[in-house]
Design a protein around this motif. Structure first.
Motif, PDB file in Angstrom:
ATOM      1  N   PHE A 119      41.602   2.327  46.003  1.00  0.00           N
ATOM      2  CA  PHE A 119      41.674   2.694  44.588  1.00  0.00           C
ATOM      3  C   PHE A 119      43.078   2.568  44.016  1.00  0.00           C
ATOM      4  CE2 PHE A 119      37.429   4.043  45.211  1.00  0.00           C
ATOM      5  CZ  PHE A 119      36.856   4.150  43.950  1.00  0.00           C
ATOM      6  N   THR A 120      44.112   2.566  44.864  1.00  0.00           N
ATOM      7  CA  THR A 120      45.461   2.313  44.354  1.00  0.00           C
ATOM      8  C   THR A 120      45.498   0.964  43.640  1.00  0.00           C
ATOM      9  OG1 THR A 120      46.539   3.649  46.049  1.00  0.00           O
ATOM     10  CG2 THR A 120      47.870   1.943  45.015  1.00  0.00           C
ATOM     11  N   ILE A 149      42.009   0.993  40.543  1.00  0.00           N
ATOM     12  CA  ILE A 149      42.196   1.705  39.275  1.00  0.00           C
ATOM     13  C   ILE A 149      43.029   0.874  38.299  1.00  0.00           C
ATOM     14  CG2 ILE A 149      43.415   3.664  38.232  1.00  0.00           C
ATOM     15  CD1 ILE A 149      42.381   5.391  40.471  1.00  0.00           C
ATOM     16  N   TYR A 150      43.972   0.117  38.858  1.00  0.00           N
ATOM     17  CA  TYR A 150      44.851  -0.696  38.016  1.00  0.00           C
ATOM     18  C   TYR A 150      44.508  -2.185  38.098  1.00  0.00           C
ATOM     19  CZ  TYR A 150      47.635   3.574  37.806  1.00  0.00           C
ATOM     20  OH  TYR A 150      48.059   4.867  37.601  1.00  0.00           O
ATOM     21  N   ILE A 151      43.253  -2.490  38.427  1.00  0.00           N
ATOM     22  CA  ILE A 151      42.867  -3.878  38.622  1.00  0.00           C
ATOM     23  C   ILE A 151      42.944  -4.691  37.327  1.00  0.00           C
ATOM     24  CG2 ILE A 151      40.395  -3.481  38.259  1.00  0.00           C
ATOM     25  CD1 ILE A 151      42.014  -5.871  40.826  1.00  0.00           C
ATOM     26  N   VAL A 152      42.670  -4.047  36.185  1.00  0.00           N
ATOM     27  CA  VAL A 152      42.725  -4.783  34.912  1.00  0.00           C
ATOM     28  C   VAL A 152      44.153  -5.260  34.626  1.00  0.00           C
ATOM     29  CG1 VAL A 152      42.388  -4.623  32.422  1.00  0.00           C
ATOM     30  CG2 VAL A 152      40.669  -3.680  33.975  1.00  0.00           C
ATOM     31  N   SER A 206      45.251   8.170  44.359  1.00  0.00           N
ATOM     32  CA  SER A 206      45.535   6.752  44.151  1.00  0.00           C
ATOM     33  C   SER A 206      46.160   6.467  42.792  1.00  0.00           C
ATOM     34  CB  SER A 206      44.260   5.925  44.329  1.00  0.00           C
ATOM     35  OG  SER A 206      43.307   6.261  43.339  1.00  0.00           O
ATOM     36  N   ALA A 207      45.718   7.183  41.767  1.00  0.00           N
ATOM     37  CA  ALA A 207      46.287   6.952  40.438  1.00  0.00           C
ATOM     38  C   ALA A 207      47.750   7.387  40.395  1.00  0.00           C
ATOM     39  CB  ALA A 207      45.473   7.709  39.395  1.00  0.00           C
ATOM     40  N   VAL A 208      48.060   8.486  41.087  1.00  0.00           N
ATOM     41  CA  VAL A 208      49.443   8.961  41.133  1.00  0.00           C
ATOM     42  C   VAL A 208      50.321   7.988  41.904  1.00  0.00           C
ATOM     43  CG1 VAL A 208      50.954  10.824  41.902  1.00  0.00           C
ATOM     44  CG2 VAL A 208      48.687  11.363  40.992  1.00  0.00           C
ATOM     45  N   VAL A 209      49.858   7.625  43.115  1.00  0.00           N
ATOM     46  CA  VAL A 209      50.628   6.713  43.960  1.00  0.00           C
ATOM     47  C   VAL A 209      50.772   5.351  43.286  1.00  0.00           C
ATOM     48  CG1 VAL A 209      50.658   5.498  46.169  1.00  0.00           C
ATOM     49  CG2 VAL A 209      49.977   7.902  46.076  1.00  0.00           C
ATOM     50  N   GLY A 210      49.664   4.837  42.755  1.00  0.00           N
ATOM     51  CA  GLY A 210      49.726   3.552  42.070  1.00  0.00           C
ATOM     52  C   GLY A 210      50.647   3.587  40.871  1.00  0.00           C
ATOM     53  N   GLY A 211      50.605   4.703  40.147  1.00  0.00           N
ATOM     54  CA  GLY A 211      51.489   4.841  38.989  1.00  0.00           C
ATOM     55  C   GLY A 211      52.958   4.820  39.378  1.00  0.00           C
ATOM     56  N   LEU A 212      53.287   5.468  40.488  1.00  0.00           N
ATOM     57  CA  LEU A 212      54.677   5.469  40.962  1.00  0.00           C
ATOM     58  C   LEU A 212      55.119   4.069  41.362  1.00  0.00           C
ATOM     59  CD1 LEU A 212      54.719   8.750  43.113  1.00  0.00           C
ATOM     60  CD2 LEU A 212      55.853   8.355  40.922  1.00  0.00           C
ATOM     61  N   VAL A 213      54.227   3.321  42.004  1.00  0.00           N
ATOM     62  CA  VAL A 213      54.555   1.947  42.392  1.00  0.00           C
ATOM     63  C   VAL A 213      54.807   1.089  41.158  1.00  0.00           C
ATOM     64  CG1 VAL A 213      53.662  -0.153  43.485  1.00  0.00           C
ATOM     65  CG2 VAL A 213      53.315   2.066  44.575  1.00  0.00           C
ATOM     66  N   LEU A 227      51.289  -3.365  44.165  1.00  0.00           N
ATOM     67  CA  LEU A 227      50.176  -2.499  44.564  1.00  0.00           C
ATOM     68  C   LEU A 227      49.448  -2.992  45.812  1.00  0.00           C
ATOM     69  CD1 LEU A 227      48.628  -1.574  41.073  1.00  0.00           C
ATOM     70  CD2 LEU A 227      49.987  -0.108  42.572  1.00  0.00           C
ATOM     71  N   PRO A 228      49.115  -4.294  45.915  1.00  0.00           N
ATOM     72  CA  PRO A 228      48.436  -4.767  47.123  1.00  0.00           C
ATOM     73  C   PRO A 228      49.259  -4.588  48.395  1.00  0.00           C
ATOM     74  CG  PRO A 228      48.172  -6.355  45.345  1.00  0.00           C
ATOM     75  CD  PRO A 228      49.200  -5.365  44.898  1.00  0.00           C
ATOM     76  N   VAL A 229      50.582  -4.655  48.280  1.00  0.00           N
ATOM     77  CA  VAL A 229      51.448  -4.490  49.452  1.00  0.00           C
ATOM     78  C   VAL A 229      51.296  -3.080  50.016  1.00  0.00           C
ATOM     79  CG1 VAL A 229      53.820  -4.526  50.302  1.00  0.00           C
ATOM     80  CG2 VAL A 229      53.086  -6.179  48.557  1.00  0.00           C
ATOM     81  N   LEU A 230      51.399  -2.077  49.147  1.00  0.00           N
ATOM     82  CA  LEU A 230      51.237  -0.690  49.583  1.00  0.00           C
ATOM     83  C   LEU A 230      49.835  -0.460  50.130  1.00  0.00           C
ATOM     84  CD1 LEU A 230      52.152   2.264  49.791  1.00  0.00           C
ATOM     85  CD2 LEU A 230      51.329   2.576  47.444  1.00  0.00           C
TER      86      LEU A 230
END
Length: 396
Positions: free
Chosen positions: A216-217, A220-223, A337-344, A353-356
């Motif tokens: 979901f990291t 959620i940000y796939i768009v 995932s939204a928090v972690v993805g947002g920080l990335v 995002l794909p790396v993490l």
């Protein structure tokens, strides 16, 4: 199969769409409320964490309620949350709406599962549960693409209002069609969490959190990721998300059958290794529409094949209460995932995002291997193959 079971599945579709649709309307929320894409992504966090925390607590508090009444109340609560989101004039009120909707979903999903099994004889209960959770799968298939497709026309408020209306209609139908079903024996919070003392259960729940976090990291940000990698937007993005959903349906179907044949741990090891490869190569495969379509179908299949072997292991280790905790673990991972993805995104950019995600997935591979070395779980594997144990969905 009774039409009542499909009606329960329709309710699961309504609450599931409420959970998944936010990924498709993130750009609209960001633009209209003048908040960052990262802040908009926290709408998913609010929903997922509220579900994860609320599911065991609310199930305990409502344990004595008559089941039909509980289902209707849960749908009304989900509808109210989406209505609040539709009427929200600022970001904090929108967050409140997401929390209320999550509480409704947290009550409805396990209650609908048990209701479905109570309506059917033992030999058909597995299929009944699969239909209920099929509603959640179709929410993924249609929810996010619908948000992406309808967002520009209806606005994100119109999308939430539409979900609210669907939830109300299903509640009315269930009131008229479903019979009354008395509550099952009450389970205390202490009983619900007793199985977590088992080290093997701790590892499995950690695997679930990390695997969902990895998936979901990115999802959620796939768009915005598709826009970044290939410049894709609008209807093309909606079609690609639909392809991911189709892959998810296929993966959920195949996951159980592969587990039956090869065992949970073997299945999990191969799945997570393959998912790691897919995530690690997204920066290449998502650069064209064709490549993105192929990658999303395969990724959806692999990701949604993960749950059946996990649930099979948990059923052997402690039964339905552990399955319920696994559902909370799923939503905890989704919320983080939204928090972690947002920080990335804020620190490195959306392209990282794909790396993490692939790194997190690799950690899960290691945890599966750790479980594989446990001799007691090897005995569980043998028992699974001997008895044909496979669980398709979550139980309270």
């Amino acid at each position: 199969m009774s039409a009542r079971i499909y009606l329960l599945g329709a309710g699961a579709f309504a609450v599931g769409t409420s959970a998944y649709v936010v990924s498709g309307v993130l750009p609209d929320v960001s633009s209209e409320l003048h908040v960052s894409l990262t802040a908009a992504g926290q709408l998913a966090t609010a929903f997922s964490l509220s579900y994860a925390i609320g599911a065991p607590i609310l199930s305990t508090l409502t344990g004595r309620w008559e089941r039909r009444t509980l289902l209707i109340a849960a749908l009304v609560l989900a509808a109210l949350g989406n209505l609040i989101a539709a009427l929200a004039v600022n970001y904090p009120i929108l967050i409140v709406g997401r929390i209320v909707a999550a509480f409704g979903a947290a009550v409805y999903t396990p209650a609908a599962t048990l209701f479905a099994t109570s309506l059917m004889p033992p030999e058909k209960r597995g299929r009944a549960v699969a239909i209920v959770f099929g509603g959640l799968t179709f929410a993924l298939v249609l929810g996010v693409p619908a948000g992406t497709l309808l967002g520009p026309t209806l606005g994100y408020k119109g999308v939430f209002a539409l979900i609210s209306a669907v939830a109300v209609l299903v509640a009315i139908a269930e009131r008229g069609v479903l019979p009354k079903v008395e509550a099952p024996p009450v389970v205390s919070l202490r009983e619900r969490f007793a199985g977590v003392a088992d080290r093997r259960v701790q590892i499995i729940l950690a695997m679930t959190v990390l695997a969902v976090l990895a998936a979901f990291t990115v999802y959620i940000y796939i768009v915005p990721l598709l826009k970044h990698t290939a410049g894709l937007t609008g209807k093309v993005t909606s079609l690609l998300l639909l392809m991911y959903g189709v892959g998810a349906v296929i993966g959920n179907f195949l996951g159980g059958r592969i587990t039956d044949r090869f065992g949970s741990l073997r299945t999990l090891f191969v799945l997570m290794a393959a998912i790691t490869v897919v995530l690690a190569t997204l920066d290449v495969t998502l650069t064209t529409a064709v490549g993105a379509g192929a990658a999303l179908v395969v990724w959806g299949m692999l990701t949604w094949a993960f749950n059946p072997p996990v649930q099979s292991l948990l059923m052997e280790l402690g039964g339905g209460l552990l399955i319920s905790l696994n559902a909370s673990a799923i939503y905890l991972g989704a919320g983080l995932s939204a928090v972690v993805g947002g920080l990335v995104i804020q620190t490195l950019g959306v392209g990282y995002l794909p790396v993490l995600a692939s790194a997190l997935s690799l950690v899960v591979v290691g945890l599966v291997y750790l479980l594989w070395r446990d001799s007691s779980l090897q005995q569980v594997e043998e028992l699974e193959r001997d008895e044909g144990i496979y669980v398709t969905a979550t139980a309270d």
